[in-house]
Design a protein around this motif. Structure first.
Motif, short mmCIF file in Angstrom:
data_model
loop_
_atom_site.label_atom_id
_atom_site.label_comp_id
_atom_site.label_asym_id
_atom_site.label_seq_id
_atom_site.Cartn_x
_atom_site.Cartn_y
_atom_site.Cartn_z
N SER A 112 0.84 -1.19 0.00
CA SER A 112 0.00 0.00 0.00
C SER A 112 0.88 1.24 0.00
O SER A 112 2.08 1.17 0.32
N TYR A 113 0.28 2.35 -0.35
CA TYR A 113 0.99 3.63 -0.37
C TYR A 113 0.14 4.66 0.36
O TYR A 113 -1.08 4.68 0.23
N LEU A 114 0.80 5.51 1.14
CA LEU A 114 0.10 6.62 1.79
C LEU A 114 1.08 7.77 1.97
O LEU A 114 2.28 7.60 1.83
N THR A 115 0.54 8.92 2.28
CA THR A 115 1.39 10.09 2.49
C THR A 115 1.66 10.25 3.97
O THR A 115 0.92 9.75 4.82
N GLU A 116 2.72 10.99 4.28
CA GLU A 116 3.13 11.13 5.69
C GLU A 116 2.11 11.89 6.53
O GLU A 116 2.14 11.79 7.74
#
Length: 176
Positions: free
Chosen positions: A61-65
């Motif tokens: 998965s990918y997410l922003t800080e």
């Protein structure tokens, strides 16, 4: 079978949940019917034939800080051919995984035990190492006897803002 002594099953064992059956066996001498020997035989039944199996061996998965704490990150999912109730967790002790990576994953993410949903546990901006990729394992167990389990790998990539804002043209003037 009275001819050869073979014990066979007459009905489907899935209709009840007995962990074992006790069979009473009597043998008599065909020449002297008064000579009878009786014994009991305990037959254990393995009820948990199948273990859980993750649908995928790797989840990513990918997410922003700046993703909000509590946000859903990824769902891991497993099946069990015995239709057992499954429980998911992020184990803290593993032999085959980098222990620091596993602990870091458990520090910033949690898995809902009943569903396999992985959520953000802690603000990613509090990670002073500014980790860009979190790698950890998730375990699923069937809570039966004997207990069976499976593991999957989770990789979560984090978009970090590597460029801090800068003010240009100092000093600034304000008007009153």
């Amino acid at each position: 079978d009275s001819d050869n002594g073979v014990i066979t099953i007459k009905k489907d064992l899935m209709s009840d949940y007995a962990p074992y059956y006790v069979v009473r066996i009597s043998v008599h001498d065909s020449l002297n019917a008064d000579r009878i020997v009786t014994t009991s035989l305990s037959i254990p039944v393995v009820r948990n034939v199948h273990g859980p199996i993750f649908m995928e061996k790797n989840y990513e998965s990918y997410l922003t800080e700046n993703t909000a704490v509590g946000s859903s990150v990824v769902d891991v999912s497993a099946t069990d051919d015995d239709n057992d109730q499954l429980t998911y967790d992020i184990p803290l002790q593993l032999e085959d995984n980098d222990q620091q990576e596993q602990l870091k994953g458990a520090e910033y993410f949690f898995v809902t035990p009943s569903s396999g949903r992985i959520n953000l546990k802690q603000n990613l901006m509090s990670d002073l190492a500014r980790t860009k990729t979190y790698r950890f394992k998730v375990r699923v167990r069937d809570n039966c006897s004997p207990e069976r389990e499976d593991m999957t790998s989770v990789v979560i990539k984090v978009g970090r803002n590597d460029y801090l804002a800068e003010f240009q043209g100092q000093p600034y003037k304000t008007e009153s």
